[in-house]
Design a protein around this motif. Sequence first.
Motif, PDB file in Angstrom:
ATOM      1  N   ILE A   1       0.689  -1.226  -0.066  1.00  0.00           N
ATOM      2  CA  ILE A   1      -0.070  -0.036  -0.059  1.00  0.00           C
ATOM      3  C   ILE A   1       1.111   1.243   0.147  1.00  0.00           C
ATOM      4  CG2 ILE A   1      -1.678   1.337   1.448  1.00  0.00           C
ATOM      5  CD1 ILE A   1      -2.893  -1.376   2.184  1.00  0.00           C
TER       6      ILE A   1
ATOM      7  N   ARG B   1       0.915   4.317  -2.869  1.00  0.00           N
ATOM      8  CA  ARG B   1       0.739   5.661  -2.314  1.00  0.00           C
ATOM      9  C   ARG B   1       1.647   6.626  -2.944  1.00  0.00           C
ATOM     10  NH1 ARG B   1      -1.220   4.147   3.430  1.00  0.00           N
ATOM     11  NH2 ARG B   1      -3.476   4.503   3.338  1.00  0.00           N
TER      12      ARG B   1
ATOM     13  N   SER C   1       1.120   9.695  -5.282  1.00  0.00           N
ATOM     14  CA  SER C   1       1.536  11.136  -4.863  1.00  0.00           C
ATOM     15  C   SER C   1       2.591  11.735  -6.053  1.00  0.00           C
ATOM     16  CB  SER C   1       2.137  11.297  -3.605  1.00  0.00           C
ATOM     17  OG  SER C   1       3.445  11.054  -3.833  1.00  0.00           O
TER      18      SER C   1
ATOM     19  N   GLN D   1      -6.800   7.080  -3.337  1.00  0.00           N
ATOM     20  CA  GLN D   1      -6.018   7.212  -2.065  1.00  0.00           C
ATOM     21  C   GLN D   1      -7.030   6.803  -0.788  1.00  0.00           C
ATOM     22  OE1 GLN D   1      -4.497  10.938  -2.831  1.00  0.00           O
ATOM     23  NE2 GLN D   1      -2.179  10.303  -2.936  1.00  0.00           N
TER      24      GLN D   1
ATOM     25  N   LEU E   1      -7.741   3.020  -0.768  1.00  0.00           N
ATOM     26  CA  LEU E   1      -6.298   2.375  -0.254  1.00  0.00           C
ATOM     27  C   LEU E   1      -6.487   2.350   1.442  1.00  0.00           C
ATOM     28  CD1 LEU E   1      -3.284   3.563  -2.505  1.00  0.00           C
ATOM     29  CD2 LEU E   1      -4.394   1.254  -2.062  1.00  0.00           C
ATOM     30  N   MET E   2      -6.953   3.714   1.789  1.00  0.00           N
ATOM     31  CA  MET E   2      -7.140   3.631   3.290  1.00  0.00           C
ATOM     32  C   MET E   2      -8.044   2.821   3.767  1.00  0.00           C
ATOM     33  SD  MET E   2      -7.384   7.352   4.795  1.00  0.00           S
ATOM     34  CE  MET E   2      -9.284   7.541   4.645  1.00  0.00           C
TER      35      MET E   2
ATOM     36  N   GLU F   1      -6.644  -0.472   3.980  1.00  0.00           N
ATOM     37  CA  GLU F   1      -5.440  -0.750   5.031  1.00  0.00           C
ATOM     38  C   GLU F   1      -6.272  -0.915   6.312  1.00  0.00           C
ATOM     39  OE1 GLU F   1      -3.385   2.836   5.602  1.00  0.00           O
ATOM     40  OE2 GLU F   1      -1.343   1.648   5.840  1.00  0.00           O
TER      41      GLU F   1
END
Length: 369
Positions: A121, A125, A129, A154, A157-158, A161
């Motif tokens: 992950i 990220r 970015s 993003q 992905l959070m 996670e």
Amino acid sequence: MITLNRSAGIPARYANRHGLITGATGTGKSVSLMRLVEQFSRAGVPAFVADVKGDIAALARSCPAVHLDLFGQVGTPIRISFQAMGADLVARALELTDAQAGVVEVAFAYAADRRFRLASIADFRAVLSRIADDAKAVSAHYGHVTVASIGVVQRALMRLESQGGREVFAASAFDVADLLEPSRVSILKADRLMQSPRRYGAFLLWMLTDLYERLPEVGDLARPRLVFFFDEAHLLFQDCPAALLRRIEQTVRLIRSKGVGVYFVSQRPDDVPQVIRDQLAHRLEHDRALPVGTARFATMTADGRPAPMTTIKVDMPECPLGPLEAYELPEVTAPSLRPLPSRPLPSLPIHFLAGLGCIGAMIAAQWFR
Ligand SMILES: Nc1ncnc2c1ncn2[C@@H]1O[C@H](COP(=O)(O)OP(=O)(O)OP(=O)(O)O)[C@@H](O)[C@H]1O
Ligand SMILES: [Mg+2]
């Protein structure tokens, strides 16, 4: 013969014709599974089995066992890398719309062109970015991406996670070929995985699919190359979309010719859809009307015909039952820490999961739904 008692068992050469163990709770399914796995191991056949309740791990007392864990708490961790999954599958895993999936495609192309690692992950990220910093030039080269659409990925992905994805997504640190070591019993610690039944089902299906993709066709073998036990099999089929079911059915049908036997374990026979049940040659039906450990048993004869159903008492496995104590784990996991002799599968692609395609995508969609 993979024996269930002194006179009954499954002919080893037909053990890749798949099986089903059923029965209400406490009727002896797990004990029958352990007896079978132990006998397979004695015959040199490796087995993979998910341990949902912590009772199956007792097999490590009588078999060369390896413990596997997605969360890395016990034994060998299992890791899946984004790169290996491919952009399509990752977009599905992140539950993105088609428009949003474009960002993932761009991120994969961008990372590939620059040879950036895209395993974890954190890697993902970092790539996003960079793309955000350089959105105009990236858009001109790879296709339109906006800072807002990068933000959507993003956030996805959070979410991943927070569902435990950080431990799971990393450079691939597990090779399904390790499962094929003769006599080895690979025990997947599945209690935490089971807290999310979809993830459990999806993960086991991913393993099966990956095996299917990687193993070469084999002719008739004297015994299977691997037997794969799905405990709590109803979880695989709950709310299963028709397309995914068709794929599972196809994988189960075809994996036979790769020398892999699949055994489902569930409370009721109809937990497993009929199209799949039709392919299961060996049945062990426990029943409350029978004494514990006794079951109706259907299998194949030595010359490959269906044998008439009989009622048998299954012998106990040799391993003492009961959960494995912590002090027993280092000893039983020790063999797995030895480097495995390298046993490359001939003419197989090295990349993990590449070309997994549609089934993986659907599995991932199930998993993260
Ligand atoms: N073949 C057998 N011979 C003797 N005793 C048995 C046998 N099978 C099961 N038992 C006894 O029954 C108990 C329960 O069996 P088991 O754990 O296999 O049930 P199960 O069907 O897996 O239940 P659950 O659905 O709750 O997981 C065992 O701990 C053991 O004491
Ligand atoms: Mg059980």
